[in-house]
Design an enzyme around this catalytic site. Structure first.
Site, PDB file in Angstrom:
ATOM      1  N   HIS A 143     -14.815   1.349   3.835  1.00  0.00           N
ATOM      2  CA  HIS A 143     -13.840   1.262   4.931  1.00  0.00           C
ATOM      3  C   HIS A 143     -13.320   2.631   5.372  1.00  0.00           C
ATOM      4  CE1 HIS A 143     -13.729  -3.030   4.759  1.00  0.00           C
ATOM      5  NE2 HIS A 143     -13.186  -3.091   3.588  1.00  0.00           N
ATOM      6  N   HIS A 182     -16.634  -7.710   3.460  1.00  0.00           N
ATOM      7  CA  HIS A 182     -15.824  -7.117   4.528  1.00  0.00           C
ATOM      8  C   HIS A 182     -16.673  -6.164   5.357  1.00  0.00           C
ATOM      9  CE1 HIS A 182     -13.061  -8.143   1.154  1.00  0.00           C
ATOM     10  NE2 HIS A 182     -12.417  -8.727   2.135  1.00  0.00           N
TER      11      HIS A 182
HETATM   12  C1  LIG Z   1      -2.435  -6.572   4.408  1.00  0.00           C
HETATM   13  C2  LIG Z   1      -3.026  -7.185   5.610  1.00  0.00           C
HETATM   14  N1  LIG Z   1      -2.260  -7.519   6.688  1.00  0.00           N
HETATM   15  N2  LIG Z   1      -3.085  -8.059   7.596  1.00  0.00           N
HETATM   16  C3  LIG Z   1      -2.660  -8.558   8.892  1.00  0.00           C
HETATM   17  C4  LIG Z   1      -4.366  -8.056   7.105  1.00  0.00           C
HETATM   18  C5  LIG Z   1      -5.605  -8.545   7.809  1.00  0.00           C
HETATM   19  C6  LIG Z   1      -4.343  -7.512   5.843  1.00  0.00           C
HETATM   20  N3  LIG Z   1      -5.464  -7.392   5.034  1.00  0.00           N
HETATM   21  N4  LIG Z   1      -5.626  -6.409   4.260  1.00  0.00           N
HETATM   22  C7  LIG Z   1      -6.777  -6.291   3.481  1.00  0.00           C
HETATM   23  C8  LIG Z   1      -7.589  -7.389   3.183  1.00  0.00           C
HETATM   24  C9  LIG Z   1      -8.741  -7.225   2.437  1.00  0.00           C
HETATM   25  C10 LIG Z   1      -9.124  -5.961   1.995  1.00  0.00           C
HETATM   26  C11 LIG Z   1     -10.395  -5.840   1.237  1.00  0.00           C
HETATM   27  C12 LIG Z   1     -11.073  -4.711   1.099  1.00  0.00           C
HETATM   28  C13 LIG Z   1     -12.399  -4.728   0.477  1.00  0.00           C
HETATM   29  O1  LIG Z   1     -12.683  -5.338  -0.521  1.00  0.00           O
HETATM   30  N5  LIG Z   1     -13.368  -4.072   1.103  1.00  0.00           N
HETATM   31  O2  LIG Z   1     -14.648  -4.109   0.660  1.00  0.00           O
HETATM   32  C14 LIG Z   1      -8.311  -4.860   2.291  1.00  0.00           C
HETATM   33  C15 LIG Z   1      -7.142  -5.027   3.025  1.00  0.00           C
HETATM   34 ZN   LIG Z   2     -14.952  -6.036   0.357  1.00  0.00          ZN
END
Ligand SMILES: Cc1nn(C)c(C)c1/N=N/c1ccc(/C=C/C(=O)NO)cc1
Ligand SMILES: [Zn+2]
Length: 370
Positions: A143, A182
């Site tokens: 990311h 993701h």
């Molecule tokens: C907080 C929040 N707030 N909102 C609206 C959202 C959509 C949020 N998600 N955050 C995230 C959700 C999933 C990951 C996974 C990363 C990974 O495993 N990558 O390979 C990181 C951040």
């Molecule tokens: Zn992931």
């Protein structure tokens, strides 16, 4: 055929704290402190199973080295590298850039070691020291964009390794396959205008980052068509993933003709993952690995290197990782995935019509690459 395996104890020391990573601790809101989803346990347990299963004796151990600033800055802005270095020197560390991706004091050194580990593994494959390799590195990277870290990622480990191979003349045409659940937005952004690097991301539709990884994100300029995105519906199982790899990923690799295939290997598309809703199994990942090995054998003498990304089930990530390493090395340990009868028995593991529609669309768009 030799398989390289890279791990370092310091990857287990990357400190992401107890604010879960998605929302902070807040007693008044009922949010009791809970270790961050991206904590050491899934990675250290995978390493432990590789050792306990005896597979480790059939792998070539690779040792990471820290990526230099010059190497990091082939992908990242100097300002990003500098800020991470500065915050890492603080008593309580800092954050990769989105407030969800903390690191402790000394986090810079561990993140640089992860990126350097990806370089070491990629060079071991390009030199022929090993045929393929798995870099079990942490923090993850896919990311992280040139401008900032995010989504638990600090530096874009795989992208740093790809840029290193290009800058040192070890490879120029590179294919990246991201099977993390993701969207691999950071890798895609890094190579958005580079026709020499094909990025393919297969992910659950619109989980993270929000509004990222749509079918029509295909690269820009001379690189139009060298980014491929397959946003699969929630609930996609082994049948859908095998269909994507058979009808989109492998044909794209054949059309592109890479000198090495790099894989952003997250196991968060598994049926046990807390952060997404797919139904992949360890044997499913084994089959995807075999499909990529067949393509790499056809196209680039088997050259294939994987960097570990996400995957948040301490119980299941080890079995997924073991299955991939058994496929890469050709050595079977005899350890069976205890969850397979449960997850393979889920209704809907076969390809579903609404999933096939997405794959049809992705295949049609990817045809432009040929
Ligand atoms: C907080 C929040 N707030 N909102 C609206 C959202 C959509 C949020 N998600 N955050 C995230 C959700 C999933 C990951 C996974 C990363 C990974 O495993 N990558 O390979 C990181 C951040
Ligand atoms: Zn992931």
């Amino acid at each position: 055929m030799a398989t390289g395996y890279l791990w370092h104890e310091l990857f287990g020391w990357h400190d992401t704290g107890t604010n879960t990573g998605l929302f902070g601790s807040n007693p008044a809101a009922g949010l009791q402190p809970l270790q961050h989803f991206e904590n050491a346990e899934t990675k250290t347990r995978m390493n432990s199973l590789v050792g306990a299963s005896g597979l480790l004796e059939h792998l070539v151990p690779l040792a990471p080295r820290p990526a230099t600033d010059e190497e990091l800055q082939r992908v990242h802005r100097a300002a990003h590298v500098q800020r991470i270095r500065e915050e890492s020197a603080l008593p309580k560390g800092g954050d990769a850039g989105d407030g969800l991706s903390p690191f402790g004091h000394g986090g810079f050194e561990i993140a640089a070691l992860a990126a350097g580990g990806a370089i070491v593994a990629a060079e071991a494959v390009m030199s022929g020291q090993v045929t393929n390799a798995y870099a079990l590195i942490r923090p993850p990277g896919h990311h992280a964009t040139p401008e900032t870290g995010m989504g638990f990622c600090i530096f874009s480990n795989l992208a740093v390794a790809a840029r290193h191979l290009q800058a040192t003349g070890q490879a120029s045409r590179i294919a990246v396959v991201d099977w993390d659940v993701h969207h691999g937005n950071g890798t895609q952004a890094t190579f958005w205008e580079d026709p020499e690097v094909l990025t393919i991301s297969v992910h659950q539709d619109n989980v993270f980052p929000p509004d990222s990884g749509a079918l029509d994100e295909q690269g820009a300029g001379a690189a139009a068509g060298t980014a491929i995105n397959v946003p699969l519906p929630a609930g996609s199982g082994v049948g859908a993933y095998l269909d994507v790899f058979t009808r989109v990923v492998v044909p794209a690799l054949d059309a592109f003709g890479p000198e090495i295939v790099l894989v952003a290997s997250g196991f968060d598309a598994s049926a046990a993952d807390p952060l997404a809703r797919q139904m992949m199994t360890a044997n499913g990942y084994r089959q995807l690995t075999e499909l990529l090995m067949d393509a790499a054998n056809r196209l680039c003498d088997g050259r294939l290197m994987m960097t570990h990304e996400g995957g948040y089930s301490p119980a299941y990530v080890p079995f997924c990782g073991l299955a991939v390493l058994e496929a890469l090395s050709g050595h079977q340990t005899g350890i069976e995935d205890p969850f397979d009868p449960i997850f393979s028995g889920f209704a809907g593991q076969e390809l579903q019509p609404h999933q096939a529609e997405v794959i049809d669309a992705a295949a049609a768009l990817a045809q432009q690459l040929a």
